[in-house]
Design a protein around this motif. Structure first.
Motif, short mmCIF file in Angstrom:
data_model
loop_
_atom_site.label_atom_id
_atom_site.label_comp_id
_atom_site.label_asym_id
_atom_site.label_seq_id
_atom_site.Cartn_x
_atom_site.Cartn_y
_atom_site.Cartn_z
N VAL A 1 -14.18 -5.74 10.72
CA VAL A 1 -14.50 -4.55 11.38
C VAL A 1 -13.20 -3.70 11.39
O VAL A 1 -13.31 -2.37 10.72
CB VAL A 1 -15.09 -4.48 12.73
N THR A 2 -11.99 -4.11 11.90
CA THR A 2 -10.88 -3.27 12.02
C THR A 2 -10.36 -2.66 10.66
O THR A 2 -9.98 -1.72 10.47
CB THR A 2 -9.73 -4.24 12.78
N ARG A 3 -10.40 -3.92 9.70
CA ARG A 3 -9.75 -3.40 8.32
C ARG A 3 -10.79 -2.42 7.44
O ARG A 3 -10.49 -1.52 6.93
CB ARG A 3 -9.72 -4.54 7.67
N LEU A 4 -11.94 -2.71 7.78
CA LEU A 4 -13.18 -1.72 7.42
C LEU A 4 -12.82 -0.23 7.87
O LEU A 4 -13.13 0.67 7.12
CB LEU A 4 -14.59 -2.15 7.39
N GLU A 5 -12.63 -0.22 9.15
CA GLU A 5 -12.45 1.10 9.95
C GLU A 5 -11.25 2.05 9.18
O GLU A 5 -11.72 3.16 9.18
CB GLU A 5 -12.24 0.81 11.39
N ARG A 6 -10.38 1.39 8.77
CA ARG A 6 -9.35 2.34 8.20
C ARG A 6 -9.87 2.68 6.77
O ARG A 6 -9.45 3.85 6.67
CB ARG A 6 -8.13 1.06 7.84
N HIS A 7 -10.68 2.05 6.07
CA HIS A 7 -11.24 2.63 4.84
C HIS A 7 -12.07 3.76 5.21
O HIS A 7 -12.43 4.53 4.43
CB HIS A 7 -11.92 1.74 3.91
N ASP B 1 -12.49 5.62 7.93
CA ASP B 1 -11.82 6.85 8.76
C ASP B 1 -11.85 8.18 7.63
O ASP B 1 -12.27 9.16 8.30
CB ASP B 1 -10.44 6.57 9.05
N ALA B 2 -11.74 8.14 6.48
CA ALA B 2 -11.53 9.10 5.77
C ALA B 2 -13.00 9.50 5.32
O ALA B 2 -13.03 10.88 5.12
CB ALA B 2 -11.01 8.95 4.31
N LEU B 3 -14.01 9.03 5.77
CA LEU B 3 -15.28 9.60 5.53
C LEU B 3 -16.07 9.90 6.79
O LEU B 3 -17.03 10.42 7.03
CB LEU B 3 -16.10 8.56 5.07
N SER B 4 -14.94 9.73 7.83
CA SER B 4 -15.77 10.25 9.37
C SER B 4 -16.73 9.38 9.74
O SER B 4 -17.84 10.22 10.44
CB SER B 4 -15.60 11.84 9.27
N THR C 1 -17.67 5.33 11.37
CA THR C 1 -17.83 3.81 11.68
C THR C 1 -18.42 2.88 11.10
O THR C 1 -19.60 3.31 10.45
CB THR C 1 -17.75 3.77 13.55
N PRO C 2 -18.04 1.68 11.03
CA PRO C 2 -19.17 0.75 10.44
C PRO C 2 -20.40 0.83 10.95
O PRO C 2 -21.19 0.55 10.07
CB PRO C 2 -18.38 -0.71 11.01
N LYS C 3 -20.62 0.84 12.37
CA LYS C 3 -22.05 0.85 12.86
C LYS C 3 -22.74 2.07 12.49
O LYS C 3 -23.89 1.96 12.35
CB LYS C 3 -21.83 0.85 14.29
N GLN C 4 -21.90 3.22 12.30
CA GLN C 4 -22.53 4.57 11.84
C GLN C 4 -22.90 4.26 10.23
O GLN C 4 -23.99 4.94 10.10
CB GLN C 4 -21.79 5.72 11.97
N VAL C 5 -22.44 3.62 9.54
CA VAL C 5 -22.68 3.49 8.40
C VAL C 5 -24.05 2.35 8.40
O VAL C 5 -24.86 2.84 7.40
CB VAL C 5 -21.75 2.83 7.38
N ALA C 6 -24.13 1.46 8.90
CA ALA C 6 -25.21 0.57 9.02
C ALA C 6 -26.36 1.38 9.58
O ALA C 6 -27.36 1.30 8.92
CB ALA C 6 -24.96 -0.44 9.99
N ILE C 7 -26.16 2.24 10.24
CA ILE C 7 -27.53 3.37 10.72
C ILE C 7 -27.60 4.17 9.66
O ILE C 7 -29.07 4.40 9.19
CB ILE C 7 -27.08 3.99 12.07
N LEU C 8 -26.69 4.87 8.92
CA LEU C 8 -27.19 5.77 7.79
C LEU C 8 -27.74 4.83 6.56
O LEU C 8 -28.99 5.27 5.92
CB LEU C 8 -25.88 6.25 7.03
N LYS D 1 -20.51 6.42 -0.65
CA LYS D 1 -19.17 5.99 -0.73
C LYS D 1 -18.63 5.04 0.08
O LYS D 1 -17.69 4.15 -0.14
CB LYS D 1 -18.18 7.32 -0.30
N ALA D 2 -19.38 4.85 1.26
CA ALA D 2 -19.19 3.98 2.29
C ALA D 2 -19.56 2.65 1.64
O ALA D 2 -19.01 1.37 2.07
CB ALA D 2 -19.74 4.06 3.64
N ARG D 3 -20.69 2.42 0.84
CA ARG D 3 -21.34 1.20 0.43
C ARG D 3 -20.15 0.69 -0.60
O ARG D 3 -20.20 -0.67 -0.80
CB ARG D 3 -22.51 1.45 -0.42
N THR D 4 -19.83 1.56 -1.40
CA THR D 4 -18.59 1.15 -2.23
C THR D 4 -17.24 0.41 -1.54
O THR D 4 -16.89 -0.47 -1.92
CB THR D 4 -18.16 2.24 -3.23
N ALA D 5 -16.80 1.18 -0.49
CA ALA D 5 -15.93 0.74 0.32
C ALA D 5 -16.21 -0.76 0.85
O ALA D 5 -15.23 -1.52 0.84
CB ALA D 5 -15.38 1.74 1.33
N ILE D 6 -17.37 -0.79 1.62
CA ILE D 6 -17.72 -2.22 2.08
C ILE D 6 -17.87 -3.05 1.18
O ILE D 6 -17.29 -4.27 1.26
CB ILE D 6 -19.13 -1.86 2.82
N SER D 7 -18.31 -2.88 0.07
CA SER D 7 -18.62 -4.02 -1.15
C SER D 7 -17.13 -4.43 -1.53
O SER D 7 -16.64 -5.46 -1.62
CB SER D 7 -19.09 -3.57 -2.06
#
Length: 157
Positions: A34-40, A42-45, A47-54, A118-124
């Motif tokens: 989570v912490t490392r992913l949050e850094r990636h 941040d530029a998309l405004s 959080t990991p939980k918000q991406v999961a909701i999206l 964009k977030a899916r790419t970053a997560i992958s």
């Protein structure tokens, strides 16, 4: 194969059995992810939980916040906080149901779909990096064990 323990990280530290606490290891690995992913993200405004909701809104247009609460096993007010920020950032909209005006559903905006892509790419990329030392079989077994713990956990208090 030699046993892998945290003792190798801090050889002079007496762990007094704490190394046997599974929750400690799960929490630490979660923090790494989570912490490392949050850094990636941040530029998309987001959080990991918000991406999961999206992600879930994208797959289930009109989803209700109560369904999100059940999925994440967190309280509705907590889900509402995440959703409120997504609405504020223009990533989603909350519209009343055409069948029941009292019930609202969530839909992604174009901006939300773009952010999710964009977030899916970053997560992958992020997960590939963090799990690079695992074989495909080990990843599959890890997923199976985590799902077993999740699905068979006692109902929340």
């Amino acid at each position: 194969m030699a046993e892998i323990t945290r003792q190798s990280v801090v050889p002079d530290l007496d762990l007094d059995g704490i190394d046997a606490v599974l929750g400690l290891h799960i929490g630490t690995v979660n923090t790494l992810f989570v912490t490392r992913l949050e850094r990636h993200l941040d530029a998309l405004s987001v959080t990991p939980k918000q991406v999961a909701i999206l992600w879930l809104i994208n797959a289930n247009p009109g989803i209700k916040q109560t369904d999100l609460s059940k999925f994440f096993q967190i309280e509705r007010p907590t889900v509402h906080q995440f959703v409120r920020q997504l609405l504020k950032n223009g990533f989603a909209v909350n519209e009343p149901s055409k069948l029941d005006r009292r019930a609202g559903g969530l839909w992604l905006t174009d901006s939300g779909r773009e952010t999710l892509a964009k977030a899916r790419t970053a997560i992958s990329e992020h997960e590939e990096k963090l799990t690079a030392t695992l074989t495909a079989r080990e990843k599959s077994e890890l997923y199976r064990i985590l799902m077993k713990l999740y699905l068979l956990a006692p109902a929340k208090d």
